[in-house]
Design a protein around this motif. Structure first.
Motif, PDB file in Angstrom:
ATOM      1  N   VAL A 163       0.834  -1.202   0.000  1.00  0.00           N
ATOM      2  CA  VAL A 163       0.000   0.000   0.000  1.00  0.00           C
ATOM      3  C   VAL A 163       0.869   1.252   0.000  1.00  0.00           C
ATOM      4  N   GLN A 164       0.270   2.323  -0.449  1.00  0.00           N
ATOM      5  CA  GLN A 164       0.850   3.656  -0.295  1.00  0.00           C
ATOM      6  C   GLN A 164      -0.316   4.609  -0.086  1.00  0.00           C
ATOM      7  N   CYS A 165      -0.010   5.831   0.334  1.00  0.00           N
ATOM      8  CA  CYS A 165      -1.071   6.817   0.512  1.00  0.00           C
ATOM      9  C   CYS A 165      -1.572   7.285  -0.840  1.00  0.00           C
ATOM     10  N   ARG A 166      -2.866   7.472  -0.910  1.00  0.00           N
ATOM     11  CA  ARG A 166      -3.473   8.036  -2.114  1.00  0.00           C
ATOM     12  C   ARG A 166      -2.994   9.480  -2.232  1.00  0.00           C
ATOM     13  N   PRO A 167      -2.587   9.915  -3.409  1.00  0.00           N
ATOM     14  CA  PRO A 167      -2.159  11.312  -3.568  1.00  0.00           C
ATOM     15  C   PRO A 167      -3.289  12.278  -3.231  1.00  0.00           C
ATOM     16  N   LEU A 168      -2.910  13.452  -2.733  1.00  0.00           N
ATOM     17  CA  LEU A 168      -3.882  14.482  -2.384  1.00  0.00           C
ATOM     18  C   LEU A 168      -4.157  15.367  -3.595  1.00  0.00           C
ATOM     19  N   THR A 169      -5.416  15.606  -3.859  1.00  0.00           N
ATOM     20  CA  THR A 169      -5.811  16.509  -4.934  1.00  0.00           C
ATOM     21  C   THR A 169      -5.905  17.929  -4.377  1.00  0.00           C
ATOM     22  N   ARG A 170      -6.092  18.884  -5.259  1.00  0.00           N
ATOM     23  CA  ARG A 170      -6.283  20.260  -4.815  1.00  0.00           C
ATOM     24  C   ARG A 170      -7.547  20.366  -3.962  1.00  0.00           C
ATOM     25  N   GLU A 171      -8.567  19.605  -4.322  1.00  0.00           N
ATOM     26  CA  GLU A 171      -9.816  19.607  -3.550  1.00  0.00           C
ATOM     27  C   GLU A 171      -9.576  19.087  -2.135  1.00  0.00           C
ATOM     28  N   ASP A 172      -8.722  18.045  -2.004  1.00  0.00           N
ATOM     29  CA  ASP A 172      -8.349  17.548  -0.676  1.00  0.00           C
ATOM     30  C   ASP A 172      -7.708  18.668   0.144  1.00  0.00           C
ATOM     31  N   PHE A 173      -6.819  19.410  -0.516  1.00  0.00           N
ATOM     32  CA  PHE A 173      -6.135  20.519   0.146  1.00  0.00           C
ATOM     33  C   PHE A 173      -7.145  21.542   0.647  1.00  0.00           C
ATOM     34  N   CYS A 174      -8.043  21.952  -0.238  1.00  0.00           N
ATOM     35  CA  CYS A 174      -9.058  22.946   0.124  1.00  0.00           C
ATOM     36  C   CYS A 174      -9.887  22.474   1.310  1.00  0.00           C
ATOM     37  N   ARG A 175     -10.324  21.242   1.256  1.00  0.00           N
ATOM     38  CA  ARG A 175     -11.155  20.685   2.310  1.00  0.00           C
ATOM     39  C   ARG A 175     -10.412  20.679   3.649  1.00  0.00           C
TER      40      ARG A 175
END
Length: 190
Positions: A163-175
């Motif tokens: 496993v690895q961490c799912r990459p963060l999207t810009r929307e993840d950042f905003c949230r």
């Protein structure tokens, strides 16, 4: 810019003010600073000129900062700094942070991106495995989930699955940053 690289015309100022978070006076002050940094008069700031800023000399993140600012002309310089203006919109601040952490420029913030930033912060004080655990925990704390992989050096085993961490999207950042007072954290005085 205007008639030549050493002149900032009123039309240029008006255009830059309209597309930034800075006032006319601040743009003029930034232009004066930009000209001092542009020691060779090329109209752009290269890495060696940027490294002449005393405030950056001791900053462990200077290699990443230089990557973002290397080769920029005055308009690009203001566009990048605009995220730090006292009147900068929240979106501009988030965009800058996201771009800062998206080291490889692929539109997401991955474990490898965060690892690069953290490595700059800690230098060689942590071994790779320890740093990878810290980065993984930071990513999970920030809201990244885990995803299964086919394997590879960056993956770890969890219940027999790589496993690895799912990459963060810009929307993840905003949230995740919705309750963070970015205007207090990301601000410069001109």
């Amino acid at each position: 810019m205007g008639a030549n690289a050493s002149t900032l015309l009123d039309d240029d100022i008006t255009e830059i003010v309209a597309s930034s978070s800075f006032s006319k006076d601040e743009i003029e002050q930034l232009y004066s600073r930009f000209q001092k940094l542009d020691r060779n008069g090329s109209g752009t700031i290269d890495a060696s000129e940027f490294l002449m800023i005393p405030e950056l000399a001791m900053n462990p993140l200077v290699p990443r900062i230089v990557q973002l600012f290397d080769g920029v002309n005055f308009k690009e310089f203001v566009r990048l700094l605009s995220a730090f203006g006292k009147n900068a919109p929240r979106e501009a601040r988030i965009d800058f942070l996201f771009r800062f952490y998206d080291v490889d420029g692929d539109g997401v913030v991955s474990e490898a991106d965060v690892n690069s930033i953290f490595r700059l912060l800690v230098g060689e004080n942590l071994d790779d495995a320890t740093l990878r655990r810290i980065v993984r925990q930071a990513m999970l704390d920030f809201g990244a989930g885990l995803e299964a992989l086919d394997g590879g050096d960056e993956s770890e085993e969890l219940n027999g699955c790589s496993v690895q961490c799912r990459p963060l999207t810009r929307e993840d950042f905003c949230r995740k940053l919705q309750n963070v007072e970015l205007d207090r954290i990301l601000q410069i005085s001109v």
